[in-house]
Design a protein around this motif. Structure first.
Motif, PDB file in Angstrom:
ATOM      1  N   GLU A  41      45.956  49.593  26.607  1.00 50.88           N
ATOM      2  CA  GLU A  41      44.783  50.326  26.836  1.00 50.88           C
ATOM      3  C   GLU A  41      43.601  49.680  26.194  1.00 50.88           C
ATOM      4  O   GLU A  41      42.370  50.067  26.684  1.00 50.88           O
ATOM      5  N   SER A  42      43.506  48.752  25.218  1.00 55.35           N
ATOM      6  CA  SER A  42      42.491  48.147  24.720  1.00 55.35           C
ATOM      7  C   SER A  42      42.653  46.480  24.692  1.00 55.35           C
ATOM      8  O   SER A  42      43.633  46.148  24.196  1.00 55.35           O
ATOM      9  N   LEU A  43      41.781  45.712  25.235  1.00 55.02           N
ATOM     10  CA  LEU A  43      41.822  44.434  25.099  1.00 55.02           C
ATOM     11  C   LEU A  43      40.370  43.896  24.565  1.00 55.02           C
ATOM     12  O   LEU A  43      39.437  44.239  25.059  1.00 55.02           O
ATOM     13  N   SER A  44      40.566  42.927  23.700  1.00 57.31           N
ATOM     14  CA  SER A  44      39.470  42.369  22.941  1.00 57.31           C
ATOM     15  C   SER A  44      39.526  40.887  23.028  1.00 57.31           C
ATOM     16  O   SER A  44      40.451  40.174  22.456  1.00 57.31           O
ATOM     17  N   LEU A  45      38.587  39.917  23.553  1.00 54.93           N
ATOM     18  CA  LEU A  45      38.533  38.650  23.926  1.00 54.93           C
ATOM     19  C   LEU A  45      37.508  38.181  22.920  1.00 54.93           C
ATOM     20  O   LEU A  45      36.137  38.443  23.405  1.00 54.93           O
ATOM     21  N   SER A  46      37.659  37.320  22.006  1.00 57.53           N
ATOM     22  CA  SER A  46      36.457  36.348  21.425  1.00 57.53           C
ATOM     23  C   SER A  46      36.723  34.966  21.457  1.00 57.53           C
ATOM     24  O   SER A  46      37.968  34.225  21.314  1.00 57.53           O
ATOM     25  N   ASN A  47      35.603  34.319  21.371  1.00 56.45           N
ATOM     26  CA  ASN A  47      35.680  32.789  21.586  1.00 56.45           C
ATOM     27  C   ASN A  47      36.190  32.302  22.829  1.00 56.45           C
ATOM     28  O   ASN A  47      37.001  31.183  22.756  1.00 56.45           O
ATOM     29  N   ILE A  48      35.812  32.890  23.992  1.00 57.48           N
ATOM     30  CA  ILE A  48      36.559  32.730  25.182  1.00 57.48           C
ATOM     31  C   ILE A  48      35.703  31.967  26.060  1.00 57.48           C
ATOM     32  O   ILE A  48      34.599  32.280  26.349  1.00 57.48           O
ATOM     33  N   GLU A  49      36.136  30.754  26.493  1.00 57.57           N
ATOM     34  CA  GLU A  49      35.150  29.886  27.230  1.00 57.57           C
ATOM     35  C   GLU A  49      35.039  30.503  28.796  1.00 57.57           C
ATOM     36  O   GLU A  49      35.774  31.439  29.080  1.00 57.57           O
ATOM     37  N   PRO A  50      33.797  30.628  29.129  1.00 53.96           N
ATOM     38  CA  PRO A  50      33.593  31.363  30.541  1.00 53.96           C
ATOM     39  C   PRO A  50      34.354  31.028  31.608  1.00 53.96           C
ATOM     40  O   PRO A  50      34.796  32.064  32.320  1.00 53.96           O
ATOM     41  N   THR A  51      34.818  29.661  31.720  1.00 58.64           N
ATOM     42  CA  THR A  51      35.810  29.370  32.845  1.00 58.64           C
ATOM     43  C   THR A  51      37.021  30.313  32.793  1.00 58.64           C
ATOM     44  O   THR A  51      37.798  30.545  33.570  1.00 58.64           O
ATOM     45  N   ILE A  52      37.639  30.134  31.259  1.00 58.78           N
ATOM     46  CA  ILE A  52      38.835  30.674  30.978  1.00 58.78           C
ATOM     47  C   ILE A  52      38.799  32.191  31.242  1.00 58.78           C
ATOM     48  O   ILE A  52      39.474  32.901  31.680  1.00 58.78           O
ATOM     49  N   LEU A  53      37.758  32.930  30.706  1.00 55.82           N
ATOM     50  CA  LEU A  53      37.350  34.319  30.847  1.00 55.82           C
ATOM     51  C   LEU A  53      37.727  34.931  32.265  1.00 55.82           C
ATOM     52  O   LEU A  53      38.161  35.734  32.423  1.00 55.82           O
ATOM     53  N   THR A  54      36.840  34.127  33.271  1.00 55.73           N
ATOM     54  CA  THR A  54      36.996  34.423  34.666  1.00 55.73           C
ATOM     55  C   THR A  54      38.471  34.446  35.041  1.00 55.73           C
ATOM     56  O   THR A  54      38.783  35.432  35.944  1.00 55.73           O
ATOM     57  N   SER A  55      39.185  33.564  34.920  1.00 55.31           N
ATOM     58  CA  SER A  55      40.736  33.523  34.835  1.00 55.31           C
ATOM     59  C   SER A  55      41.562  34.574  34.302  1.00 55.31           C
ATOM     60  O   SER A  55      42.521  35.181  35.066  1.00 55.31           O
ATOM     61  N   ILE A  56      41.115  35.028  33.108  1.00 52.30           N
ATOM     62  CA  ILE A  56      41.759  36.193  32.485  1.00 52.30           C
ATOM     63  C   ILE A  56      41.494  37.466  33.265  1.00 52.30           C
ATOM     64  O   ILE A  56      42.471  38.156  33.409  1.00 52.30           O
ATOM     65  N   LEU A  57      40.036  37.633  33.432  1.00 54.57           N
ATOM     66  CA  LEU A  57      39.892  38.868  34.169  1.00 54.57           C
ATOM     67  C   LEU A  57      40.349  39.127  35.635  1.00 54.57           C
ATOM     68  O   LEU A  57      40.787  40.031  35.738  1.00 54.57           O
ATOM     69  N   SER A  58      40.665  37.905  36.225  1.00 50.77           N
ATOM     70  CA  SER A  58      41.289  38.068  37.762  1.00 50.77           C
ATOM     71  C   SER A  58      42.821  38.631  37.424  1.00 50.77           C
ATOM     72  O   SER A  58      43.238  39.190  38.652  1.00 50.77           O
ATOM     73  N   SER A  59      43.225  38.301  36.311  1.00 47.64           N
ATOM     74  CA  SER A  59      44.836  38.821  36.211  1.00 47.64           C
ATOM     75  C   SER A  59      44.929  40.177  35.432  1.00 47.64           C
ATOM     76  O   SER A  59      46.076  40.741  35.502  1.00 47.64           O
ATOM     77  N   LEU A  60      43.799  40.738  35.390  1.00 45.82           N
ATOM     78  CA  LEU A  60      43.687  42.248  34.720  1.00 45.82           C
ATOM     79  C   LEU A  60      43.881  43.271  35.781  1.00 45.82           C
ATOM     80  O   LEU A  60      44.058  44.516  35.441  1.00 45.82           O
ATOM     81  N   THR A  61      43.870  43.307  36.950  1.00 54.19           N
ATOM     82  CA  THR A  61      43.607  44.276  37.741  1.00 54.19           C
ATOM     83  C   THR A  61      44.995  44.920  38.024  1.00 54.19           C
ATOM     84  O   THR A  61      45.145  46.076  38.500  1.00 54.19           O
ATOM     85  N   CYS A  62      46.129  44.296  37.404  1.00 56.12           N
ATOM     86  CA  CYS A  62      47.181  44.974  37.603  1.00 56.12           C
ATOM     87  C   CYS A  62      47.685  45.557  36.561  1.00 56.12           C
ATOM     88  O   CYS A  62      48.739  46.455  36.669  1.00 56.12           O
ATOM     89  N   LEU A  63      46.913  46.035  35.288  1.00 56.32           N
ATOM     90  CA  LEU A  63      47.090  46.648  34.371  1.00 56.32           C
ATOM     91  C   LEU A  63      46.936  48.051  34.697  1.00 56.32           C
ATOM     92  O   LEU A  63      45.776  48.642  35.088  1.00 56.32           O
ATOM     93  N   PRO A  64      47.830  49.153  34.498  1.00 55.06           N
ATOM     94  CA  PRO A  64      47.371  50.492  34.934  1.00 55.06           C
ATOM     95  C   PRO A  64      46.763  51.495  34.051  1.00 55.06           C
ATOM     96  O   PRO A  64      46.396  52.583  34.289  1.00 55.06           O
ATOM     97  N   ARG A  65      46.787  50.865  32.730  1.00 58.07           N
ATOM     98  CA  ARG A  65      46.032  51.659  31.471  1.00 58.07           C
ATOM     99  C   ARG A  65      45.036  51.012  30.658  1.00 58.07           C
ATOM    100  O   ARG A  65      44.726  51.320  29.547  1.00 58.07           O
TER     101      ARG A  65
END
Length: 212
Positions: A135-159
């Motif tokens: 339900e809650s995700l916090s990301l710190s010290n994340i490189e912008p290029t890595i951030l976009t990769s992570i965000l693209s994988s989050l659409t499958c999370l239902p909550r």
């Protein structure tokens, strides 16, 4: 909290059974007995675990006995995972066991790693559709290029209702980041910060406007 965790670690080497003790003061006073810790209800343990990191729970209670193993494996127990900047090498196997086996029981994930450890961690632990309770995700010290990769994988999370991002560096054009964020189907709150901007947005269910 640190002292509480420290006590749990110290007690790890002892049995969870508290020996029955009596405290007679005089002949007329009733004898007081202390029963086993295991006699506490599971609900009380769940309340205690609310204040502890999932890794510390596993370190203190796993493989003590069948009762605690059943408690840790219960679907009613949800974990809050906090991995901070000082990534202790001794915890790698413990985190790996906890996260990979309990993806469907993790309710919050707070990730703050040193830049040199980010790639290593994300290559071992991908956030995928198996995190059905997250339900809650916090990301710190994340490189912008890595951030976009992570965000693209989050659409499958239902909550996934809450998202906090701190890159600690300017990421230039935020259009792709915003596009990926607003593709998340259940998101209600997002906070984004870097060296150039800090912004938080509460997202209504119907109108998901962006403000900065």
């Amino acid at each position: 909290m640190d002292s509480c965790i420290g006590q749990l670690r110290v007690k790890r080497s002892y049995s969870t059974n508290i020996e029955e003790s009596v405290y007679p003061v005089n002949k007329k006073q009733k004898i007081i007995s202390i029963t086993s810790m295991e006699n506490l209800s599971n609900e009380i343990f769940y309340e205690i675990f609310e204040y502890l990191d999932g890794c510390h729970i596993y370190e203190a209670f796993s493989n003590l006995n069948n009762h605690f193993n059943e408690l840790l494996n219960s679907p009613s127990l949800l974990f809050k995972i906090r991995i901070y900047l000082l990534y202790d090498e001794s915890y790698k196997d413990l985190y790996k066991q906890l996260i990979l086996i309990n993806k469907d029981k993790i309710i919050s994930f707070d990730l703050c790693l040193s830049l040199e450890n980010t790639d290593e961690f994300l290559s071992s632990y991908s956030i995928d559709s198996l995190f059905t309770r997250l339900e809650s995700l916090s990301l710190s010290n994340i490189e912008p290029t890595i951030l976009t990769s992570i965000l693209s994988s989050l659409t499958c999370l239902p909550r996934l209702f809450s998202l906090t991002i701190d890159t600690q560096r300017a990421s230039g054009d935020l259009s792709e980041v915003y596009r990926l964020i607003f593709m998340l189907p259940k998101l209600k709150y997002v906070k984004y910060s870097d060296d150039d901007c800090v912004g938080s947005v509460s997202l209504p269910v119907v109108t998901r406007g962006v403000s900065r």
